[in-house]
Design a protein around this motif. Structure first.
Motif, PDB file in Angstrom:
ATOM      1  N   SER A  53       8.630   4.529  73.331  1.00  0.00           N
ATOM      2  CA  SER A  53       7.909   3.425  72.698  1.00  0.00           C
ATOM      3  C   SER A  53       6.620   3.094  73.456  1.00  0.00           C
ATOM      4  O   SER A  53       6.027   2.031  73.241  1.00  0.00           O
ATOM      5  N   GLY A  54       6.195   4.001  74.327  1.00  0.00           N
ATOM      6  CA  GLY A  54       4.908   3.824  74.989  1.00  0.00           C
ATOM      7  C   GLY A  54       4.914   2.811  76.117  1.00  0.00           C
ATOM      8  O   GLY A  54       3.900   2.174  76.388  1.00  0.00           O
ATOM      9  N   ARG A  55       6.059   2.687  76.809  1.00  0.00           N
ATOM     10  CA  ARG A  55       6.138   1.731  77.913  1.00  0.00           C
ATOM     11  C   ARG A  55       6.647   2.425  79.177  1.00  0.00           C
ATOM     12  O   ARG A  55       7.519   3.303  79.101  1.00  0.00           O
ATOM     13  N   LEU A  56       6.085   2.023  80.283  1.00  0.00           N
ATOM     14  CA  LEU A  56       6.554   2.499  81.588  1.00  0.00           C
ATOM     15  C   LEU A  56       7.096   1.303  82.347  1.00  0.00           C
ATOM     16  O   LEU A  56       6.406   0.301  82.514  1.00  0.00           O
ATOM     17  N   CYS A  60       8.951  -1.494  92.047  1.00  0.00           N
ATOM     18  CA  CYS A  60       8.138  -1.266  93.250  1.00  0.00           C
ATOM     19  C   CYS A  60       8.048  -2.565  94.043  1.00  0.00           C
ATOM     20  O   CYS A  60       7.719  -3.626  93.480  1.00  0.00           O
ATOM     21  N   ASP A  61       8.336  -2.501  95.321  1.00  0.00           N
ATOM     22  CA  ASP A  61       8.185  -3.652  96.210  1.00  0.00           C
ATOM     23  C   ASP A  61       8.911  -4.895  95.704  1.00  0.00           C
ATOM     24  O   ASP A  61       8.362  -6.006  95.722  1.00  0.00           O
ATOM     25  N   GLY A  62      10.134  -4.710  95.204  1.00  0.00           N
ATOM     26  CA  GLY A  62      10.918  -5.856  94.772  1.00  0.00           C
ATOM     27  C   GLY A  62      10.484  -6.477  93.469  1.00  0.00           C
ATOM     28  O   GLY A  62      10.882  -7.600  93.152  1.00  0.00           O
ATOM     29  N   CYS A  63       9.645  -5.767  92.732  1.00  0.00           N
ATOM     30  CA  CYS A  63       9.184  -6.270  91.431  1.00  0.00           C
ATOM     31  C   CYS A  63       9.384  -5.212  90.360  1.00  0.00           C
ATOM     32  O   CYS A  63       9.401  -4.007  90.639  1.00  0.00           O
ATOM     33  N   LEU A  64       9.508  -5.665  89.133  1.00  0.00           N
ATOM     34  CA  LEU A  64       9.467  -4.781  87.970  1.00  0.00           C
ATOM     35  C   LEU A  64       8.104  -4.927  87.319  1.00  0.00           C
ATOM     36  O   LEU A  64       7.630  -6.053  87.093  1.00  0.00           O
ATOM     37  N   HIS A  65       7.486  -3.790  87.003  1.00  0.00           N
ATOM     38  CA  HIS A  65       6.170  -3.787  86.371  1.00  0.00           C
ATOM     39  C   HIS A  65       6.306  -3.031  85.058  1.00  0.00           C
ATOM     40  O   HIS A  65       6.785  -1.892  85.040  1.00  0.00           O
ATOM     41  N   LEU A  66       5.877  -3.635  83.990  1.00  0.00           N
ATOM     42  CA  LEU A  66       5.929  -2.995  82.670  1.00  0.00           C
ATOM     43  C   LEU A  66       4.504  -2.703  82.221  1.00  0.00           C
ATOM     44  O   LEU A  66       3.697  -3.613  82.036  1.00  0.00           O
ATOM     45  N   LEU A  67       4.209  -1.409  82.059  1.00  0.00           N
ATOM     46  CA  LEU A  67       2.895  -0.989  81.586  1.00  0.00           C
ATOM     47  C   LEU A  67       3.049  -0.469  80.167  1.00  0.00           C
ATOM     48  O   LEU A  67       3.978   0.276  79.856  1.00  0.00           O
ATOM     49  N   THR A 166     -18.996   6.911  81.052  1.00  0.00           N
ATOM     50  CA  THR A 166     -18.797   7.581  82.343  1.00  0.00           C
ATOM     51  C   THR A 166     -17.338   7.964  82.543  1.00  0.00           C
ATOM     52  O   THR A 166     -17.022   9.064  83.021  1.00  0.00           O
ATOM     53  N   ILE A 167     -16.435   7.062  82.173  1.00  0.00           N
ATOM     54  CA  ILE A 167     -14.995   7.362  82.305  1.00  0.00           C
ATOM     55  C   ILE A 167     -14.620   8.538  81.409  1.00  0.00           C
ATOM     56  O   ILE A 167     -13.903   9.463  81.809  1.00  0.00           O
ATOM     57  N   GLU A 168     -15.139   8.525  80.178  1.00  0.00           N
ATOM     58  CA  GLU A 168     -14.809   9.616  79.243  1.00  0.00           C
ATOM     59  C   GLU A 168     -15.394  10.928  79.746  1.00  0.00           C
ATOM     60  O   GLU A 168     -14.780  11.997  79.601  1.00  0.00           O
ATOM     61  N   ALA A 169     -16.562  10.860  80.333  1.00  0.00           N
ATOM     62  CA  ALA A 169     -17.157  12.085  80.889  1.00  0.00           C
ATOM     63  C   ALA A 169     -16.358  12.615  82.067  1.00  0.00           C
ATOM     64  O   ALA A 169     -16.421  13.809  82.392  1.00  0.00           O
ATOM     65  N   SER A 170     -15.577  11.754  82.692  1.00  0.00           N
ATOM     66  CA  SER A 170     -14.716  12.174  83.809  1.00  0.00           C
ATOM     67  C   SER A 170     -13.377  12.708  83.337  1.00  0.00           C
ATOM     68  O   SER A 170     -12.489  12.971  84.152  1.00  0.00           O
ATOM     69  N   GLY A 171     -13.216  12.816  82.015  1.00  0.00           N
ATOM     70  CA  GLY A 171     -11.963  13.335  81.461  1.00  0.00           C
ATOM     71  C   GLY A 171     -11.044  12.261  80.932  1.00  0.00           C
ATOM     72  O   GLY A 171      -9.896  12.552  80.565  1.00  0.00           O
ATOM     73  N   GLY A 172     -11.501  11.044  80.854  1.00  0.00           N
ATOM     74  CA  GLY A 172     -10.660   9.953  80.365  1.00  0.00           C
ATOM     75  C   GLY A 172     -10.382  10.064  78.877  1.00  0.00           C
ATOM     76  O   GLY A 172     -11.285  10.294  78.082  1.00  0.00           O
ATOM     77  N   GLN A 173      -9.117   9.916  78.508  1.00  0.00           N
ATOM     78  CA  GLN A 173      -8.682   9.921  77.112  1.00  0.00           C
ATOM     79  C   GLN A 173      -8.099   8.553  76.781  1.00  0.00           C
ATOM     80  O   GLN A 173      -7.564   7.886  77.672  1.00  0.00           O
ATOM     81  N   PRO A 174      -8.217   8.118  75.515  1.00  0.00           N
ATOM     82  CA  PRO A 174      -7.601   6.835  75.159  1.00  0.00           C
ATOM     83  C   PRO A 174      -6.154   6.782  75.619  1.00  0.00           C
ATOM     84  O   PRO A 174      -5.402   7.743  75.440  1.00  0.00           O
ATOM     85  N   LEU A 175      -5.788   5.682  76.228  1.00  0.00           N
ATOM     86  CA  LEU A 175      -4.470   5.586  76.859  1.00  0.00           C
ATOM     87  C   LEU A 175      -3.350   5.606  75.831  1.00  0.00           C
ATOM     88  O   LEU A 175      -3.336   4.855  74.871  1.00  0.00           O
ATOM     89  N   SER A 176      -2.416   6.503  76.065  1.00  0.00           N
ATOM     90  CA  SER A 176      -1.153   6.504  75.337  1.00  0.00           C
ATOM     91  C   SER A 176      -0.073   6.753  76.370  1.00  0.00           C
ATOM     92  O   SER A 176       0.018   7.848  76.924  1.00  0.00           O
ATOM     93  N   THR A 177       0.725   5.744  76.642  1.00  0.00           N
ATOM     94  CA  THR A 177       1.764   5.910  77.658  1.00  0.00           C
ATOM     95  C   THR A 177       3.006   6.574  77.092  1.00  0.00           C
ATOM     96  O   THR A 177       3.962   6.811  77.817  1.00  0.00           O
ATOM     97  N   SER A 178       2.990   6.893  75.771  1.00  0.00           N
ATOM     98  CA  SER A 178       4.200   7.434  75.156  1.00  0.00           C
ATOM     99  C   SER A 178       4.597   8.784  75.752  1.00  0.00           C
ATOM    100  O   SER A 178       5.758   9.108  75.816  1.00  0.00           O
ATOM    101  N   GLY A 179       3.616   9.587  76.181  1.00  0.00           N
ATOM    102  CA  GLY A 179       3.976  10.874  76.762  1.00  0.00           C
ATOM    103  C   GLY A 179       3.825  10.917  78.264  1.00  0.00           C
ATOM    104  O   GLY A 179       4.018  11.966  78.885  1.00  0.00           O
ATOM    105  N   LEU A 180       3.511   9.761  78.844  1.00  0.00           N
ATOM    106  CA  LEU A 180       3.190   9.754  80.263  1.00  0.00           C
ATOM    107  C   LEU A 180       4.408  10.011  81.141  1.00  0.00           C
ATOM    108  O   LEU A 180       4.339  10.737  82.138  1.00  0.00           O
ATOM    109  N   SER A 181       5.538   9.426  80.784  1.00  0.00           N
ATOM    110  CA  SER A 181       6.730   9.626  81.612  1.00  0.00           C
ATOM    111  C   SER A 181       7.123  11.099  81.612  1.00  0.00           C
ATOM    112  O   SER A 181       7.594  11.623  82.617  1.00  0.00           O
TER     113      SER A 181
END
Length: 509
Positions: A53-56, A60-67, A166-181
């Protein structure tokens, strides 16, 4: 000055730190955060509901982080000691995980290093024109990735556009966390409890049967470790559903395989299923503990508490037995042999209907099942015995399996339109059956009590007796709904859809 625009990207980790120093002709970057990399653990359910569902979810360090997609990020303290979302303290992460099944535990999917950075881009008079946040995740197994979130400020659209480019020229693609894990942990097997089984236009009935069974066997096997480690009760549930589907294929697809071989396979899968029944029954009771307690007065709760203590002890014993069974050489050999039977090159011997075209075969089976359902339901009234309601439930279950099996051939959308009202009817019939089974098994529990004092036995009998009375009333309530629910299921629109699906024009398929 308020934020105006934001954009999120994912790009290879290389150069992530260099982005902190990125600047245009008129902008200078000022680093706001550039801490050391810290270890993280990626959490997800076994069926990967978060990743898909596109969430990570990172610990880390005693916290939960949801991206999440779009750069959303939430955090809350969570020092440990939790297995399920319900175990978390109230907070934004727990709230955002409300859609995760309460029966699925949060498991470690892998670990790695997490570096975070942030900077502001200022102009030559020191005014901030944009801000950027970076999260670089790296693991030993996979491809390191950096998530970049750029925030533009009102009135400085030009700076935002320049930095985006500049970010796109560095290889940046629109963020999709669905395939990141998957990118971070590529060796982690994908798990789907309902794998797609495509049906080719020229597929035979035997092809479909073999394909379904070949797809279900790995699902059962994928759950063995979770059952043995007792990670959550859904492992055993999914294991049993996979075996149940296989048994349904063997019983519903008559004539597809050699009769004697079909009968032998049915016995073998039935034996596998039987070993898991006692533990699953106890799981269901223990999961319903709070609901059962709500059905009887508080004065009767001590008796129920004692009953659930006994169930918990019995569950521990059943789990030990099932662990031993799943790890035994005989079980492993049996599963290997069954898997060998359903490899494409080695399916069971063909039966009389093996080469029937799949769609014609499916239409015949579905039509026959639907007619049976209509015949049973038409004869139901308030005086009908409960056995007739049970027969209706079983036929509805078989119809649903058939439609789900052949959905790829008919078109999932057409089948889904019919399954929706069928599921509503099944919910009603399922509750009727559950209440009936629970009454019988609870009475058997009381009748078979041993090793408890007479006082305990009396207390248990009073509490369970009150519970059975409530369950009986609820069963009758569901019983009264059956006829009306069937009429809602089998309305003119449903009949029209069945005729269209099965390609005939009679009043009923």
């Amino acid at each position: 000055m308020s934020r105006q625009r934001s954009a999120s990207y994912v790009l290879p980790a290389e150069g992530a730190r260099a982005l902190l120093e990125m600047a245009g002709d008129t902008l200078e970057s000022r680093i706001l955060e550039d801490g050391p990399a810290r270890p993280f653990i990626l959490l997800d359910t076994f069926d990967q509901r978060l990743g898909k569902s596109g969430r990570l979810l990172l610990q880390c360090d005693g916290c939960l982080h949801l991206l999440a997609d779009g750069g959303q990020r939430l955090a809350q303290a969570a020092s440990g000691g939790f297995r399920f979302v319900a175990d978390l303290a109230d907070g934004p992460v727990r709230e955002a995980l409300a859609d995760i099944s309460p029966l699925r535990s949060l498991l470690s999917m892998g670990s790695g290093q997490w570096w975070q950075g942030a900077c502001a881009f200022v102009d030559d008079v020191g005014k901030t024109r944009a801000r950027m946040r970076l999260d670089s995740l790296s693991t030993r197994e996979g491809e390191a990735s950096t998530l970049v979130t750029l925030h533009g400020l009102r009135g400085y659209g030009g700076a935002f556009d320049m930095l985006s480019a500049t970010i796109e020229a560095s290889g940046g693609q629109p963020l999709s966390t669905s395939g990141l894990s998957q990118r971070l942990f590529p060796e982690r097997p994908d798990y789907d409890p309902r794998p797609d089984v495509p049906i080719a236009p020229d597929a035979s009935a035997r092809d479909v049967a073999t394909g379904i069974i070949a797809a279900c066997l790995p699902v059962a096997r994928a759950n063995e470790q979770g059952i043995r480690e007792d990670l959550d009760t859904e492992f055993l549930h999914d294991y049993r559903v996979a075996l149940r589907k296989i048994r349904s294929v063997l019983s519903l697809f008559k004539g597809v395989y050699d009769d004697a071989q079909t009968e032998a396979l049915a016995r073998r899968f039935s034996a596998l299923m039987a070993r898991t029944g006692p533990l699953r029954d106890l799981d269901v009771y223990l999961l319903e503990r709070e609901q059962f307690a709500a059905l009887v007065p508080a004065s009767l709760h001590p008796g129920l508490d004692r009953m659930f203590d006994i169930f918990a002890a019995r569950r521990a014993a059943e789990l030990t037995r099932l662990r031993r069974h799943l790890g035994s050489p005989s079980y492993l050999a049996e599963m290997s042999d069954l898997e060998r039977h359903f490899r494409a090159a080695n399916p069971p011997e063909p039966g009389a209907h093996a080469q029937d075209p799949a769609i014609a075969f499916a239409s015949r089976l579905i039509r026959k099942r639907y007619r049976k359902i209509c015949a049973i339901a038409d004869a139901l009234d308030d005086s009908s015995p409960d056995e007739d309601v049970h027969r209706l439930r079983i036929q509805c279950k078989k119809l649903r399996y058939l439609m789900e099996f052949f959905a790829p051939a008919f078109g999932p959308g057409d089948v889904a339109a019919l399954l929706k009202p069928l599921k509503r009817l099944q919910d009603n019939l399922g509750l009727f059956n559950d209440y009936s089974v629970q009454q019988t098994s609870l009475q058997a529990f009381v009748d078979g009590l041993s090793g408890v004092s007479e006082q305990e036995k009396l207390e248990l009998a009073q509490s369970v007796g009150a519970l059975i009375a409530v369950l009986y009333a609820r069963q009758q309530e569901e019983r009264r709904k059956v006829v009306a629910n069937f009429e809602r299921f089998n309305d003119s629109q449903t009949r029209k859809r069945f005729r269209s699906l099965l390609g005939q024009r009679k009043d009923r398929p």
